[in-house]
Design an enzyme around this catalytic site. Sequence first.
Site, PDB file in Angstrom:
ATOM      1  N   GLY A 205       0.851  -1.086  -0.009  1.00 18.61           N
ATOM      2  CA  GLY A 205      -0.251  -0.170   0.341  1.00 18.61           C
ATOM      3  C   GLY A 205       0.881   1.338  -0.181  1.00 18.61           C
ATOM      4  O   GLY A 205       1.924   1.608  -0.170  1.00 18.61           O
ATOM      5  N   ASN A 206       0.331   2.346   0.173  1.00 20.98           N
ATOM      6  CA  ASN A 206       0.915   3.760   0.447  1.00 20.98           C
ATOM      7  C   ASN A 206       0.559   4.771   2.056  1.00 20.98           C
ATOM      8  O   ASN A 206      -0.756   3.811   1.760  1.00 20.98           O
ATOM      9  CB  ASN A 206       1.176   3.987  -0.682  1.00 20.98           C
ATOM     10  CG  ASN A 206      -0.313   4.451  -1.433  1.00 20.98           C
ATOM     11  OD1 ASN A 206      -0.145   5.985  -0.717  1.00 20.98           O
ATOM     12  ND2 ASN A 206      -0.531   3.940  -2.855  1.00 20.98           N
TER      13      ASN A 206
END
Length: 404
Positions: A205-206
């Site tokens: 993810g980020n």
Amino acid sequence: MVGKKIILAVTGSIAAYKAAHLVRLLVKNGAAVQVLMTPAATEFITPLTLSTLSKRPVFTQVIAEHEWNSHVELGLWADALVIAPATANSLAKLANGLCDSIVSAVYLSARCPVFFAPAMDLDMWKHPATQANVQRLKGYGNHFLPVGYGELASGLVGEGRMAEPEEIVAFLADFFQEKQDFQGKNVLVTAGPTYEAIDPVRFIGNRSSGKMGVAIAEQFAERGANVMLLLGPSKLSAKHPNIQTVRVESAQQLYEAAMQHFEKADISVLSAAVADYRPAVVAEQKIKKKGDNMTIELEKTPDIAASLGKMKRPGQFIVGFALETNDELQNASEKLAKKNFDFIVLNSLQDAGAGFNFDTNKITILHRDNKRKDFELKTKAEVARDIVDEVAGTVSSSEFRVSS
Ligand code: PMT
């Protein structure tokens, strides 16, 4: 203001006496006014005065005489919630999500724009705790009327006076006027991160929170647009009734939703932080720990922005984003051209307070003709307004008109 439904929430300050004049002016301008008061406010001005002027009963409690005053219904009813006067105590409570009065319950339930007219002594106003609460409330997309300078109830002279009722009404009238400029337009906004599954428990993810994209969706909605918000895994949700939200998780899901909704969109703003790569194979079971190293093969995700850029018809308008850490202007202008954006919003992780998760951002807008605008560090709500203003300014001078 004709036909507008306004909730006026009065909290406990000496400036509460001005609420009577404010109710009178709002009613005179054609608004329907529902007054809420905290118990402290009733020490300064009586509910009878305000109910007589507003021609409606005043609510001072969530439950009064065995009757429940539905904060949810009130929150949905209003076109605007005005908190005037807003004391230091009420700012602190609302900034922290406390819910101990009819005012705080309605504030938390409201889907409409919220306006604060603070009133307090100059040192209370200047205190870093109060200023931090104001910043936090602005970060949630609320609007603040500037405090006035002059003699205060304490006899001291300085900043902290509540805006005059005439100023509050003018501010609201401007706001409702401005609201019309995207009336009837369909706007698509992508926001938040994507999660790319590795196995049933892990993902790539980020750090995107969705704050920037949700603020943009809210700003378009407040100005009359029908907004389709495609939102990745984020704790946030959009409140405005003009916003329809589709929740997605992965880049593939975001791509499919964007493909479905782009056709109808007059304007698309692509602020999502989309993964460029995802695991080539998603394990069906949790991957067990083995050996000292492991390798995950990644494959490219679809580039949503580039696909939409290729599909763009005359009259459709696309705003892209670029999140950079180095060679910012060069990278952003390459993305602007490659993805066929109409303009691009650059934010850099080199700038303090900009980018992921902050309540603030610092942007530069680059146009295809190399025109460039640099903005100061601002709250994401203010940045959203700048971006939407830029869309309005750009599209109204091109073939497609934003109504005024
Ligand atoms: O959500 P917040 O915490 O408020 O943070 C806001 C933000 C930093 C995420 C936002 O301001 C921002 O910069 N969003 C874009 C982040 C990004 O992925 O930028 P990029 O330079 O990698 O991508 C360029 C453009 O292509 C973007 O419009 C992006 O949405 C789009 N893209 C990228 C990859 C991909 N596979 N598909 C895309 O559509």
